[in-house]
Every structure is written in C-alpha cells, then in structure tokens.
Design an enzyme around this catalytic site. Structure first.
Site, PDB file in Angstrom:
ATOM      1  N   ASP A 308       0.837  -1.210   0.000  1.00  0.00           N
ATOM      2  CA  ASP A 308       0.000   0.000   0.000  1.00  0.00           C
ATOM      3  C   ASP A 308       0.874   1.263   0.000  1.00  0.00           C
ATOM      4  O   ASP A 308       2.082   1.194   0.212  1.00  0.00           O
ATOM      5  CB  ASP A 308      -0.894  -0.040   1.248  1.00  0.00           C
ATOM      6  CG  ASP A 308      -1.991   1.021   1.229  1.00  0.00           C
ATOM      7  OD1 ASP A 308      -2.337   1.525   0.134  1.00  0.00           O
ATOM      8  OD2 ASP A 308      -2.513   1.356   2.315  1.00  0.00           O
ATOM      9  N   GLU A 311       2.252   5.077  -4.250  1.00  0.00           N
ATOM     10  CA  GLU A 311       2.181   5.994  -5.417  1.00  0.00           C
ATOM     11  C   GLU A 311       3.418   6.886  -5.506  1.00  0.00           C
ATOM     12  O   GLU A 311       3.784   7.216  -6.643  1.00  0.00           O
ATOM     13  CB  GLU A 311       0.911   6.851  -5.320  1.00  0.00           C
ATOM     14  CG  GLU A 311      -0.370   6.060  -5.470  1.00  0.00           C
ATOM     15  CD  GLU A 311      -0.677   5.168  -4.262  1.00  0.00           C
ATOM     16  OE1 GLU A 311      -0.262   5.544  -3.150  1.00  0.00           O
ATOM     17  OE2 GLU A 311      -1.303   4.108  -4.437  1.00  0.00           O
ATOM     18  N   ASP A 406      -9.331   2.835  -2.742  1.00  0.00           N
ATOM     19  CA  ASP A 406     -10.356   3.272  -1.789  1.00  0.00           C
ATOM     20  C   ASP A 406     -11.658   3.707  -2.458  1.00  0.00           C
ATOM     21  O   ASP A 406     -12.004   4.889  -2.478  1.00  0.00           O
ATOM     22  CB  ASP A 406      -9.803   4.399  -0.926  1.00  0.00           C
ATOM     23  CG  ASP A 406      -8.575   3.947  -0.148  1.00  0.00           C
ATOM     24  OD1 ASP A 406      -8.355   2.721  -0.054  1.00  0.00           O
ATOM     25  OD2 ASP A 406      -7.846   4.809   0.354  1.00  0.00           O
TER      26      ASP A 406
HETATM   27  O1  MIG Z   1      -4.237   6.129   4.280  1.00  0.00           O
HETATM   28  O2  MIG Z   1      -3.921   0.992   5.753  1.00  0.00           O
HETATM   29  O3  MIG Z   1      -6.079   1.777   0.230  1.00  0.00           O
HETATM   30  O4  MIG Z   1      -7.053  -0.342   1.777  1.00  0.00           O
HETATM   31  O5  MIG Z   1      -7.157   0.023   4.553  1.00  0.00           O
HETATM   32  C1  MIG Z   1      -4.992   4.959   4.180  1.00  0.00           C
HETATM   33  C2  MIG Z   1      -5.125   1.682   5.799  1.00  0.00           C
HETATM   34  C3  MIG Z   1      -4.097   3.767   4.119  1.00  0.00           C
HETATM   35  C4  MIG Z   1      -5.212   2.812   2.204  1.00  0.00           C
HETATM   36  C5  MIG Z   1      -5.611   1.528   1.535  1.00  0.00           C
HETATM   37  C6  MIG Z   1      -6.669   0.866   2.362  1.00  0.00           C
HETATM   38  C7  MIG Z   1      -6.142   0.603   3.763  1.00  0.00           C
HETATM   39  C8  MIG Z   1      -5.701   1.926   4.397  1.00  0.00           C
HETATM   40  N1  MIG Z   1      -4.696   2.573   3.557  1.00  0.00           N
END
Ligand code: MIG
Length: 647
Positions: A308, A311, A406
């Site tokens: 995660d 980007e 999201d």
């Molecule tokens: O700033 O880890 O897309 O699936 O639950 C949010 C918390 C960070 C974004 C991910 C989402 C995840 C969440 N993350």
C-alpha cells in the site's frame, strides 16, 4: 503488426519484454506528433469509434468522452469522473475502420483527452521528450490486445487459495479480532480462505515488525489458522520509519538505499509511521534488499501480502505541512504545484546512471515496489505467493495483482468495478478486484449481496472496508444464509474460474472481456458494457441498481441460463435477444455460452478442501479443457496440467 517508435532517451520501464528495432519517425501514421515542452500526439476518431483500454481509469469501458491523467495518486474520494487513480496503464485501442492499439511507454505524466469536447480529437500529451510508443495493428480490438499481452509478458500466477474469499477491514487489531472473524465465518457457514491484516498488526506502523502485545506469536497463530485452511495477509507500506534501532532503517541509511532530496540528504515524508524514507526501488540492489525483508514474514509462515501507499502517498514533508494537504485530481484541474513539489523534491538513481526526480518517473514507483517484493517472495518461497499492490504500471502485472483502492459503498462504485475488469485485463492485470462492499461509507445488505454476486467472478474477491465505517462482514447482516449462498457460488465455480484464469494467464490472453470481443460484428453487443464475458464459457449480467429485483439482459446467441440458489443450480435454455430476468438477492443468475461447459465442484469451506477434479459439468458443450494442479506448484504449464473432459 507491432511498430516501435523511440523518442529521446527513454527510461527503462520493464513493461515490454520483447525487443523491437525502432522504426523511423516518418513511419508514424496513426498520429500526428508535435514537439514542444510536451510530446503531443493527436488523431481524429470516426463518428462511431469506440476507444478501449487505459486499465485502471474511471468512467466506462468506452473511454471516449473523457480526460484521463496517468499520474499515480492516492485520492480516497472516488468519483466516476476523477482523472487519476493509483495506476498508470497507458495502453488504448481505437476500434474504428482500421483498428489499432497504442502504448505510450513512459513513467512521466501523460494526459489522454479522448474526445472530451466532442470534436472527434483524441490527444495524448506526454510530459517528457523521452518515450517509446508502440503501435499495434490488427483485425479486431481483441486481436490487438492479444498481441499487446504477448509483448508485456505473462501475468502473475497466484496460488489457488488466493481465489478463495478474503475478509479484511482496516481496524482489526489483535489476534483476537482476527480469530473472531474466522470463527464467525465458520459459525455462519461462509467459506473463507484468508484474512487481511491492515496497518494495526505492526509495531507503530513500522514495516517488517509485529506488535508483540497484539500478536505474541505470529508464527504460531499463522500455523494455527493454516490448520483450518486460512491464510493471513499482512499489509506492507512503502515508507520506512526513521528511527534509530529500526534495523531496516539503519541498513538503508548506511547503504544509501533511500531517496535523497535536492540538498543531497535523505528525503523525509510523513506517512502512517511518522517521518519515513522511501526506498529507491529504481536500483536493482535496493529492490533485492527490500524483497529480502519479506523473510521477516515468510519465516512466520506468511505467503500473501498487499502493498500500500506506493504511489507514493505522502501526508506531509519537511517543507509542506499537513494542513496544506493537497486536493488534486478533481475535475479538469491538474495537480496543483504545491503537491507536485513533493515529487520534484526527491530523486531516483537509475541503473543506467541517470538521476531523475520522482516527478519525472513517478508512475513506476509502486510498480517497482511490486517487482521488488514479487522477486523477493520468488526467492524466499518454494511455492506461489499472493501479492497485490495499490499502485502499478504495466509490467508490474508479471509480479503481482492490484486492487482498485479506496472506492466507496455506493452503487456507482459497484458499476465502476464492473467496467474496470475488462480494461484491466486489456493491460495485463488479470489478478485484480475491488474492495467488495466498498471501502469508504456504509454498506448495506442489498449492496453487499449484489457486490458479492459480481466479485464471485473477479479473481480477487475480498471484502474490505475503512475504519470508522459500518461493519460489513457477511455475518453482520440479517439472514446470513443469503450471504452463504452467494459466497458459496464462488467455491462451486472454482474449478472453472481457476482453470480459466490459469489458461488465460499462461496463454497471455484476457480472462474478463467486453461482449464485443467475443461477438465482433454484433452491433448491440458492442454497446453493452454492464455485461461481461468471464473465461471461455460464461457471460454475466449482474444487477447493478438499487431497489430492483432484476434487469434486462442481452443475449448475443442462445445460452443456458443458470440460476444458483440454496437449492443448487437450475438450468434453462434461452434464446438470443433481449430478456428481462428476475434475480432476487438470494440468487445469482449467469449464462453459459452455447456449446460450452462449466465444471462445478463440491461445496467446501475453503480451498484446502477443494478437489478441482471432482466436478459435474453444466452447459450444452461436449468437451471442456480443464486446467488443474495442486494449487501452489511453481512448475505449472498447459502441457502438464490441462485435461480434456467429455460431457
Ligand atoms: O491512508 O492501511 O487503500 O485499503 O485500509 C490509508 C489503511 C491507508 C489505504 C488503503 C486501504 C487501507 C488503508 N490505507
């Protein structure tokens, strides 16, 4: 026919695995090119042309009438007209008189204007002088896509358990929380294969750590769950917390593996753990080092991961306070300078010796993180791993899948999920899916049931939602037996879905396609985008609207209409043309093409109990080519694992 054009000194993106000589610039005939501060390519679309592709972008399957910006970005407020998502998939197909495909291979920002003003102009503005452009000519859009999939390399092959149902929620904190999710599914008779662990499993959100109070014995816990056929899937974020005593941090600093800023010191960005450094995934040695860190998890028996914030997402920097949080990617406004400044302020050292700001090569960052972890897991495990990432670029599909980030618990986002699937397949991302039930906002019973009925057919089938939203595990809702019915269909269909996924991946083909790809020449099919082909035998026509009990379905040919309910499958033969079909919430209706078969398996509570070979056949065909293996062998191939079944 594929022709490659090279401009300037392109950055190695690793998207295309085949070597092509570059053609002379004068040979470019599908676009006219203007060179200025950007490379600007334009062409005229015919009145009736459809434009396909662009992977993870919003709007519909036909990209015409919109503006799309390839600039990977974390915007958690999904809308159907937002220009930038988490991935950059710069491949499009113009379906006109002379169909052609075009892949703009550059990690810099690219703006696609696909006739947004209605004047018939398709324009592509690449914010770099250095790029490769591949033009693919073919008879049909599908044929063009197949040529493209042939040059970007084979899609990632996850293990069988990754095709099971997964439950996730940002907010599961402890071993007890996770055990409860497992127990509740068991109690409700809802099959389940994995549970995701979001950032709270870590020690203060630090990668490659576990909070010892919450998970005193991760290896033991994981083994206990595996005994029940369940896998744990931890999240891994891109940034490494700045903290003396964090060995990954110390080693990264010592070996200079992190990105530096314009002053030559390590760039600092605030993300979940506080101030972090970003690994410079552009360097081979850094990728190797980062991939090796997953040993921390594999030593505890973990074999599945989601990457995660790659980007990369940045809350604040040394120079930009949090309260100036950028608001980008909305409407027609491009990213404001303030935010762009973050990406211009840190640098990558490319293996070709050049140094580039993140802004210049932005769209590759997440893809290279996926590559680093995928290659690492390949070294660490003797079996196939599960990996899906939020950010991506074409090429990353060889190392892992993606999820579409999201989204929200709305009907529009359910429809976007349906539109995304064929577009992602055109760009190589076969293993993909959305947060089932929606990430932001509150999901209700009806939306979740309809969404599950779509996710049954997407390779990644994971229910995930944000912290502070309404609980959306199946067992939270009234009449849990309806959820059991819908999720169970996934497991009954696994012999087919797994077989079709593996065949598509191994043959470098699409799994999920628009109707037009299978019925060329059928003018009606060409304009239907809320029905999809899944594998060689199945067509789905999901209910995507609130408060309705059925929908109109278009059948390009006679098919078998299969109705799945708690009583099992009922099949009727239906003719071609339009048909109004009732599909109450506790039933799922799908179609089998004429002369095709679908192998269905026995009911199981997870894939560890599943026998891919113990099937009955639905449909009117006489023969089905089934792929089956042990579900984890790395050594899989069509010549070894395909068998012919006779009806
Ligand atoms: O700033 O880890 O897309 O699936 O639950 C949010 C918390 C960070 C974004 C991910 C989402 C995840 C969440 N993350």
């Amino acid at each position: 026919m594929i022709t490659k054009f090279s401009y300037g000194t392109p950055v190695e993106t690793f998207a295309v695995v085949k070597d092509f000589p570059s053609a002379g610039h004068e040979q470019l005939r599908h676009f006219s090119r203007k060179k200025g501060t950007v490379q600007y390519f334009t062409c005229m679309l015919g009145e009736e042309d459809i434009v396909y592709g662009l992977g993870e972008t919003m709007r519909g399957v036909n990209k015409r009438g919109g503006r799309y910006i390839s600039f990977n970005y974390d915007d958690p407020h999904h809308k159907d007209d937002m220009p930038s998502m988490y991935g950059a998939h710069n491949f499009l197909i113009v379906d006109g008189e002379e169909p052609f495909g075009a892949f703009f291979d550059t990690p810099s920002k690219v703006v696609f204007d696909i006739d947004s003003k209605g004047s018939g102009v398709l324009s592509v503005a690449c914010e770099t002088q250095d790029l490769r452009l591949y033009i693919i000519e073919g008879e049909t859009p599908y044929g063009i896509v197949k040529q493209f999939l042939g040059i970007i390399g084979r899609s990632f092959l996850p293990p069988l358990w990754a095709f099971g149902y997964g439950q996730s929620r940002w907010g599961y904190k402890t071993e007890r929380d996770i055990s409860r999710v497992a127990a509740k599914h068991e109690e409700a008779g809802i099959p389940l294969d994995y549970i995701c662990m979001d950032i709270d499993y870590m020690d203060r959100y630090i990668d490659f750590t576990v909070n010892k109070r919450r998970f005193p014995n991760m290896a033991g816990f994981s083994a206990k769950l595996k005994g029940k056929g369940l896998h744990l899937v931890p999240i891994v974020d891109a940034g490494i917390k700045i903290e003396p005593g964090n060995p990954v941090y110390s080693e990264g600093v010592e070996k200079e593996y992190f990105c530096k800023n314009h002053e030559g010191t390590f760039f600092k960005a605030e993300v979940w753990p506080g101030m972090t450094h970003f690994p410079d995934f552009f360097q081979e040695k850094v990728r190797r080092w980062f991939g090796d860190q997953y040993k921390f998890y594999t030593d505890s028996g973990l074999e599945g991961f989601w990457n995660d914030m790659n980007e990369p997402a940045i809350f604040s920097t040394e120079y930009r306070a949090k309260d100036t949080k950028p608001d980008v990617g909305r409407g027609d406004v491009d990213q404001p300078e303030r935010h762009i400044a973050d990406f211009k302020d840190f640098f990558h050292r490319l293996d070709d010796g050049r140094e580039k700001s993140n802004y210049e090569v932005h769209n590759l960052y997440g893809a290279l993180m996926t590559r680093a972890s995928g290659e690492g897991l390949g070294r660490l495990l003797d079996r196939r791993y599960l990996l899906f990432s939020r950010s991506s670029y074409i090429g990353a599909h060889r190392y892992g899948g993606i999820w579409t980030g999201d989204n929200a618990s709305t009907w529009e986002m359910l429809r976007q999920n349906v539109y995304h699937m064929p577009s992602l397949n055109m760009c190589g991302f076969l293993y993909s899916g959305a947060d089932t039930g929606g990430f932001g906002g509150n999901c209700d019973r009806e939306l979740l049931l309809r969404w599950l009925a779509v996710s049954v057919f997407t390779p990644l089938m994971r229910n995930h939602t944000a912290i502070f939203t309404r609980n959306q595990e199946c067992y939270r809702f009234r009449k849990v037996e309806d959820f059991r019915t819908v999720v169970s269909l996934r497991y009954r269909l696994l012999p087919y879905l797994y077989s079709e996924f593996m065949k598509a991946a191994l043959r470098q083909d699409m799994l999920i396609r628009p109707l037009a790809f299978d019925y060329p020449g059928d003018e009606k099919a060409r304009h239907i985008h809320d029905q999809l082909m899944v594998g060689e035998s199945v067509m789905i026509a999901p209910v995507l609207e609130k408060g309705v009990k059925g929908r109109v379905v278009y059948l390009p040919e006679p098919m078998t209409e299969v109705r799945w309910s708690s009583e099992g499958f009922t099949c009727i033969e239906v003719g071609a043309g339009e048909r109004t079909v009732m599909a109450p919430l506790h039933q799922v209706v799908f179609y089998i093409r004429k002369g095709k078969l679908v192998p269905v398996g026995k009911q199981v509570s997870n894939t560890s109990e599943l026998d891919l070979m113990d099937v009955e056949l639905l449909g009117t065909g006489t023969e089905y080519e089934q792929y089956a293996d042990d579900g984890y062998t790395k050594d899989c191939g069509l010549n070894r694992c395909v068998l012919r079944r006779k009806a």
